[in-house]
Write an enzyme that holds these catalytic residues in place. Structure first.
Site, PDB file in Angstrom:
ATOM      1  N   ASP A 103     -10.162  -8.550   1.697  1.00  0.00           N
ATOM      2  CA  ASP A 103     -10.141  -7.815   2.875  1.00  0.00           C
ATOM      3  C   ASP A 103     -11.769  -8.154   3.370  1.00  0.00           C
ATOM      4  O   ASP A 103     -12.076  -7.714   4.394  1.00  0.00           O
ATOM      5  CB  ASP A 103      -9.810  -6.507   2.683  1.00  0.00           C
ATOM      6  CG  ASP A 103      -8.658  -5.888   2.596  1.00  0.00           C
ATOM      7  OD1 ASP A 103      -7.957  -6.767   3.331  1.00  0.00           O
ATOM      8  OD2 ASP A 103      -8.167  -4.703   2.423  1.00  0.00           O
ATOM      9  N   ASN A 158      -3.894  -3.266  -2.424  1.00  0.00           N
ATOM     10  CA  ASN A 158      -3.965  -4.695  -1.486  1.00  0.00           C
ATOM     11  C   ASN A 158      -2.736  -5.237  -1.554  1.00  0.00           C
ATOM     12  O   ASN A 158      -1.576  -4.779  -0.815  1.00  0.00           O
ATOM     13  CB  ASN A 158      -5.075  -5.522  -1.440  1.00  0.00           C
ATOM     14  CG  ASN A 158      -5.330  -6.459  -0.217  1.00  0.00           C
ATOM     15  OD1 ASN A 158      -4.919  -5.755   0.563  1.00  0.00           O
ATOM     16  ND2 ASN A 158      -6.121  -7.412  -0.341  1.00  0.00           N
ATOM     17  N   SER A 209     -11.317  -2.211   5.977  1.00  0.00           N
ATOM     18  CA  SER A 209      -9.771  -1.830   5.714  1.00  0.00           C
ATOM     19  C   SER A 209      -9.067  -1.650   7.195  1.00  0.00           C
ATOM     20  O   SER A 209      -9.927  -1.431   8.163  1.00  0.00           O
ATOM     21  CB  SER A 209      -9.678  -0.466   4.870  1.00  0.00           C
ATOM     22  OG  SER A 209      -8.390  -0.065   4.924  1.00  0.00           O
ATOM     23  N   THR A 221       0.962  -1.166   0.164  1.00  0.00           N
ATOM     24  CA  THR A 221      -0.012  -0.007  -0.035  1.00  0.00           C
ATOM     25  C   THR A 221       0.884   1.159  -0.008  1.00  0.00           C
ATOM     26  O   THR A 221       2.238   0.998   0.207  1.00  0.00           O
ATOM     27  CB  THR A 221      -0.769  -0.033   1.368  1.00  0.00           C
ATOM     28  OG1 THR A 221      -1.507  -1.141   1.261  1.00  0.00           O
ATOM     29  CG2 THR A 221      -1.708   1.078   1.576  1.00  0.00           C
ATOM     30  N   THR A 238      -4.070   2.113  -2.017  1.00  0.00           N
ATOM     31  CA  THR A 238      -3.790   0.642  -2.178  1.00  0.00           C
ATOM     32  C   THR A 238      -4.338  -0.263  -3.228  1.00  0.00           C
ATOM     33  O   THR A 238      -5.196   0.162  -3.821  1.00  0.00           O
ATOM     34  CB  THR A 238      -3.921  -0.180  -0.749  1.00  0.00           C
ATOM     35  OG1 THR A 238      -3.415  -1.421  -0.884  1.00  0.00           O
ATOM     36  CG2 THR A 238      -5.428  -0.333  -0.529  1.00  0.00           C
ATOM     37  N   GLY A 290      -1.120  -3.007   5.676  1.00  0.00           N
ATOM     38  CA  GLY A 290      -2.137  -3.951   6.294  1.00  0.00           C
ATOM     39  C   GLY A 290      -2.636  -3.399   7.749  1.00  0.00           C
ATOM     40  O   GLY A 290      -2.630  -2.576   8.200  1.00  0.00           O
TER      41      GLY A 290
HETATM   42  O1  DON Z   1      -7.220  -1.912   3.385  1.00  0.00           O
HETATM   43  C1  DON Z   1      -6.392  -2.567   3.987  1.00  0.00           C
HETATM   44  O2  DON Z   1      -6.443  -2.520   5.171  1.00  0.00           O
HETATM   45  C2  DON Z   1      -5.413  -3.489   3.239  1.00  0.00           C
HETATM   46  N1  DON Z   1      -5.949  -3.800   1.876  1.00  0.00           N
HETATM   47  C3  DON Z   1      -4.107  -2.634   3.228  1.00  0.00           C
HETATM   48  C4  DON Z   1      -3.161  -3.473   2.721  1.00  0.00           C
HETATM   49  C5  DON Z   1      -1.641  -2.953   2.779  1.00  0.00           C
HETATM   50  O3  DON Z   1      -1.708  -2.095   3.558  1.00  0.00           O
HETATM   51  C6  DON Z   1      -0.697  -3.746   2.404  1.00  0.00           C
HETATM   52  N2  DON Z   1       0.503  -2.892   2.467  1.00  0.00           N
HETATM   53  N3  DON Z   1       1.598  -3.069   2.727  1.00  0.00           N
END
Ligand code: DON
Length: 591
Positions: A440, A420, A468, A400, A418, A491
């Protein structure tokens, strides 16, 4: 922390002491708010430069954020995007707070059965790769609406997109990170296998090396359509057809349709606001869980004697100096409170959180005095892992990206966007990658790629937004206005990283750069283990184990906080996380 305590720290902590002392800039006499200069922090230097250039040409923070995000879609393909979505929290110069939700939505045909095998068991992979993983992208409309609503109106959207188009058309020298990714055969044979894309990234069949130019003509054409025709240039017509054909080619009956694209809508939401030790936190409401988890965790921790505990620990360290001491006076008891507060907030996430347009999310109750008090008194002296997970998170390389911008006028933008996973669904359409955001959602009996589980509140449904953990957040302090703009990829580790930096800066008095660099911990209720990066005091970790905590020590560094702190002199300090750095650049002073 009393300064006398810091000064008296034992020799063994001398190095860290320097860091503690430099936190004094939080204590100097107040001066009026707003930044002397604008600043942009993002995960790619070229994108940061695009944003700073917009500021220097008279743009505001919103103009700069939009131009930076569009540039990231070109120079940071692992996460910068047109084919994904995100959230932005904005504080405007007049003090108004706004939250933009440009999260992807599930297609109208979405149904749970498509993600279950013949035995009724969830096939998690279907939500992670390929057509069933793709949500309707929100970024093009989100950036467009952000600019239309809050931009300075000195620039057309096309002018803000021009640097991104130029970077796609004329190319740019790729950095070591991207060159490294291109060496990966799995990516090469999956993600980059499309002929047009392969020509760009693998000219003559050979992966571009660091420093070689990446030219993306197809992406340039898509950006041009968006710039000239507005959202219709993406959500209708040739680009929309290409997206639908591309996912249909992968053979999915339940993938996105032309109608899904044409009917995509962003949502302006009321930001969550909470108060903590004289600071006001302005953060993202559902369908992100990030803001709630920040307010819940800090709310619970506020009831614990964090300061007196640290003072006691510092006094003990002075009496018996040890090279392994924690320089801030953090010990296993305090970190135990921190972990347990996170565990309780994440447990509520799993039980209650989802898209507020589909389910009643009990936001007020979850940050209310009663929930906070109950959570606080339920924390004893030992670890309390009430559920044992059978499903540890898969090792992944998710991505992201976050950008933070302030301008000299007092506007601030915190924007996280993002695909994802790294390179999203690994499916290209019209020169850009499509997200795999549908992972998600919570599938019954299966954790998502981050090990997160959920309830019916976050079950997949037509046109629903997946829950998210992205946590774009802005902190204000009374008359001073904005004092901190922060966010991160990672994430569920986004919110724990943001909380860690907030605690370190706002409570433990660390300068932003040290707080961002400091080792992190992560606890998300499921699994029960708490992850620790290298760098924590071993005796602190031993103490946690004695309290019954199950730890994973020395886990690979995670997240990438991109933050700006505005000092009392009005000078912004930008920090791009050394774990996965981009660039923090200030505008040349206007006055
Ligand atoms: O919306 C969310 O929480 C996830 N889809 C974010 C994914 C993410 O941050 C991956 N990153 N490093």
């Amino acid at each position: 922390m009393a300064r006398s305590d810091v000064r008296a720290l034992g020799l063994a902590c001398a190095l860290a002491l320097a860091a503690c002392r430099s936190s004094d800039h939080w204590d100097v006499e107040p001066r009026p708010a707003t930044a002397v200069r604008g600043m942009v922090v993002s995960q790619h230097e070229l994108a940061t430069r695009v944003g700073v250039d917009v500021l220097e040409r008279g743009g505001n923070a919103i103009d700069a954020a939009v131009a930076t995000a569009l540039a990231l879609a070109v120079v940071y393909p692992v996460a910068g995007n047109l084919g994904g979505g995100g959230f932005a929290v904005v504080v405007t110069r007049d003090g108004a707070t706004r939250a933009l939700d440009f999260r992807e939505v599930a297609p109208a045909s979405a149904n749970l059965a498509a993600y279950l095998g013949p035995d009724g068991v969830a096939v998690a992979e279907r939500a992670r790769r390929g057509p069933l993983s793709v949500g309707v992208p929100g970024s093009p409309l989100g950036l467009w609406e952000l600019e239309r609503e809050l931009g300075s109106q000195h620039f057309s959207f096309a002018e803000l997109a021009a640097p991104a188009i130029a970077l796609a058309e004329s190319g740019f020298a790729i950095d070591a990170r991207l060159a490294d990714d291109l060496k990966d055969d799995v990516l090469r044979e999956g993600c980059f296998a499309e002929r047009g894309i392969a020509n760009a990234f693998y000219p003559g069949g050979r992966a571009l090396a660091e420093g070689e130019r990446l030219v993306q003509p197809e992406l340039a054409r898509t950006l041009e359509r968006l710039a000239s025709d507005g959202p219709d240039g993406f959500y209708r017509g040739e680009v929309a057809h290409h997206i639908v054909e591309r996912v249909a080619r992968d053979g999915a009956a339940n993938a996105i349709s032309l109608d899904d694209l044409a009917s995509y809508r962003i949502q302006w939401r009321t930001p969550l606001r909470g108060w903590f030790r004289g600071y006001e936190l302005v953060t993202m409401p559902p369908p992100s869980s990030g803001g709630l988890i920040v307010l819940q965790t800090l709310g619970v921790l506020d009831g614990f004697p964090l300061d007196s505990r640290r003072e006691q620990v510092l006094a003990e360290q002075r009496a018996a100096p040890s090279p392994a001491c924690d320089p801030l006076g953090l010990d296993d008891r305090l970190v135990h409170w921190w972990i347990e507060a996170l565990r309780r907030a994440f447990a509520e996430r799993a039980a209650h959180l989802g898209d507020p347009d589909f389910v009643d999310v009990p936001v007020d109750a979850l940050v209310g005095a009663e929930w906070i008090a109950r959570a606080r008194v339920s924390i004893g002296e030992n670890a309390d892992p009430n559920v044992v997970s059978a499903l540890p998170p898969e090792p992944e390389s998710p991505q992201t990206t976050h950008l933070s911008v302030v301008d000299a006028l007092g506007n601030a933008v915190s924007l996280t966007t993002t695909l994802n996973s790294a390179y999203g669904s690994r499916t290209w359409a019209a020169g850009f990658l499509l997200n795999n955001e549908l992972d998600d959602f919570a599938l019954p009996g299966a954790a998502n790629q981050f090990g997160l589980v959920g309830s019916a509140a976050n079950a997949i449904a037509p046109r629903k937004r997946p829950l998210s953990t992205m946590t774009p957040t802005i902190v204000r302090q009374g008359e001073r206005g904005v004092v901190l703009v922060i966010g991160s990829p990672g994430g569920p580790r986004i919110v724990t990283s943001v909380i860690g930096v907030l605690l370190r800066v706002l409570v433990f008095g660390q300068p932003l750069a040290d707080a961002v660099r400091a080792p992190r911990l992560h606890q998300q209720w499921n699994p029960i283990e708490t992850d620790f990066e290298a760098g924590w005091s071993p005796s602190l970790l031993d103490g946690l184990e004695r309290r019954g905590h199950r730890l994973r020590r020395g886990v690979e560094p995670w997240a990438s906080v991109q933050a700006i702190q505005i000092g009392r002199d009005g000078e912004p300090v930008g920090v791009s996380d050394p774990r996965n750095p981009g660039a923090a650049l200030a505008e040349r002073a206007r006055r």
